[in-house]
Write a protein that holds these residues in place. Structure first.
Motif, mmCIF file in Angstrom:
data_model
loop_
_atom_site.group_PDB
_atom_site.id
_atom_site.type_symbol
_atom_site.label_atom_id
_atom_site.label_comp_id
_atom_site.label_asym_id
_atom_site.label_seq_id
_atom_site.Cartn_x
_atom_site.Cartn_y
_atom_site.Cartn_z
ATOM 1 N N ILE A 7 48.096 41.277 36.295
ATOM 2 C CA ILE A 7 48.541 42.837 36.728
ATOM 3 C C ILE A 7 49.243 43.380 35.521
ATOM 4 O O ILE A 7 48.830 44.423 35.127
ATOM 5 C CB ILE A 7 49.227 42.762 37.863
ATOM 6 C CG1 ILE A 7 48.262 42.297 39.057
ATOM 7 C CG2 ILE A 7 49.653 44.085 37.942
ATOM 8 C CD1 ILE A 7 48.798 42.051 40.447
ATOM 9 N N GLN A 57 47.837 48.742 42.917
ATOM 10 C CA GLN A 57 48.288 47.538 42.358
ATOM 11 C C GLN A 57 48.342 46.555 43.433
ATOM 12 O O GLN A 57 47.997 45.360 43.183
ATOM 13 C CB GLN A 57 49.544 48.088 41.629
ATOM 14 C CG GLN A 57 50.169 46.526 40.903
ATOM 15 C CD GLN A 57 51.203 46.860 40.186
ATOM 16 O OE1 GLN A 57 51.194 47.297 39.117
ATOM 17 N NE2 GLN A 57 52.557 46.209 40.653
ATOM 18 N N SER A 66 41.274 46.795 37.602
ATOM 19 C CA SER A 66 42.410 46.878 36.991
ATOM 20 C C SER A 66 42.471 48.326 36.264
ATOM 21 O O SER A 66 43.518 48.983 36.024
ATOM 22 C CB SER A 66 42.720 45.696 36.052
ATOM 23 O OG SER A 66 41.684 45.823 34.723
ATOM 24 N N VAL A 87 43.693 50.774 38.395
ATOM 25 C CA VAL A 87 44.925 50.768 38.628
ATOM 26 C C VAL A 87 45.872 51.464 37.407
ATOM 27 O O VAL A 87 46.746 52.120 37.610
ATOM 28 C CB VAL A 87 45.438 49.340 38.767
ATOM 29 C CG1 VAL A 87 46.992 49.248 38.767
ATOM 30 C CG2 VAL A 87 44.877 48.744 40.204
#
Length: 216
Positions: free
Chosen positions: A16, A101, A148, A151
């Motif tokens: 992340i 997230q 991702s 995000v």
């Protein structure tokens, strides 16, 4: 939580952080000076580090999931975000990014269960199929990279909602953090140079006091 689960969670957190575009050295600036209670808590945390190492990692994982991210810079603490005094529109943008997230983190947890289930099924059948395992892993990885990107886009959009004064405030935090890191790096290099000089001096002294080898 088992050691394997902790390692998996930390690995997911690392993904992340990378997804948010965080470099290895550019992370969030430190919070303002801690209160006495916070300082005592920090001291107690250091004292119990060896006893509660896994708990500390687990707590760090929750802190990372709850953090506000600035792509390319790193996380901002809850206290830092509160000091920005976000308006309703800004708060909504950051909440949307944080939710995205969280969804990514949830997907990664679920994917680990799917991989374990696939491996368990192969073991029960008595025949391993590494190609299927790798294909499943690659498929999930591709999906995570796609998610991702979404995000990161939401965090960047949230950053864009900050006004000039707020962005300057974050810049000052990062500047302070970078200066602190550079100072620590310089101290580390100084200590290393002193140790190397001491070892060199000890080696030279040993040569001088070593008995001469008698001639045949």
């Amino acid at each position: 939580m088992s050691r394997i689960a902790i390692r998996s969670s930390l690995a997911a957190l690392g993904f992340i952080v990378a997804a948010a575009g965080v470099s290895g050295t550019a992370i969030a600036a430190p919070d303002p000076q801690p209160t006495t209670a916070q300082a005592k808590h920090h001291d107690g945390k250091q004292a119990g580090q060896h006893r509660h190492g896994h708990h500390g990692k687990h707590h760090h994982g929750h802190a990372m999931r709850d953090a506000v991210m600035v792509p390319g810079v790193g996380p901002l603490s809850k206290q830092q975000v509160e000091s920005l005094k976000l308006d309703a529109e800004q708060q909504a943008a950051f909440d949307e990014a944080k939710q995205a997230q969280g969804d990514l983190f949830k997907s990664m947890r679920e994917s680990r269960g799917q991989r374990h289930q696939l491996l368990d099924n192969q073991i029960k059948s008595g025949k391993l199929d590494p190609r299927a395992l790798v294909a499943e892993q690659d498929s999930q990885k591709a999906e995570f990279h796609k998610q991702s990107d979404t995000v990161r886009g939401k965090w960047l959009a949230a950053w864009d909602t900050l006004n000039a004064d707020q962005q300057k405030q974050v810049t000052e935090w990062v500047k302070a953090r970078q200066e602190k890191m550079e100072a620590l790096k310089a101290k580390k290099q100084e200590r290393q140079a002193k140790r190397e000089a001491a070892r060199s001096g000890q080696a030279e002294s040993a040569k001088q006091i070593a008995p001469a080898t008698p001639a045949n």
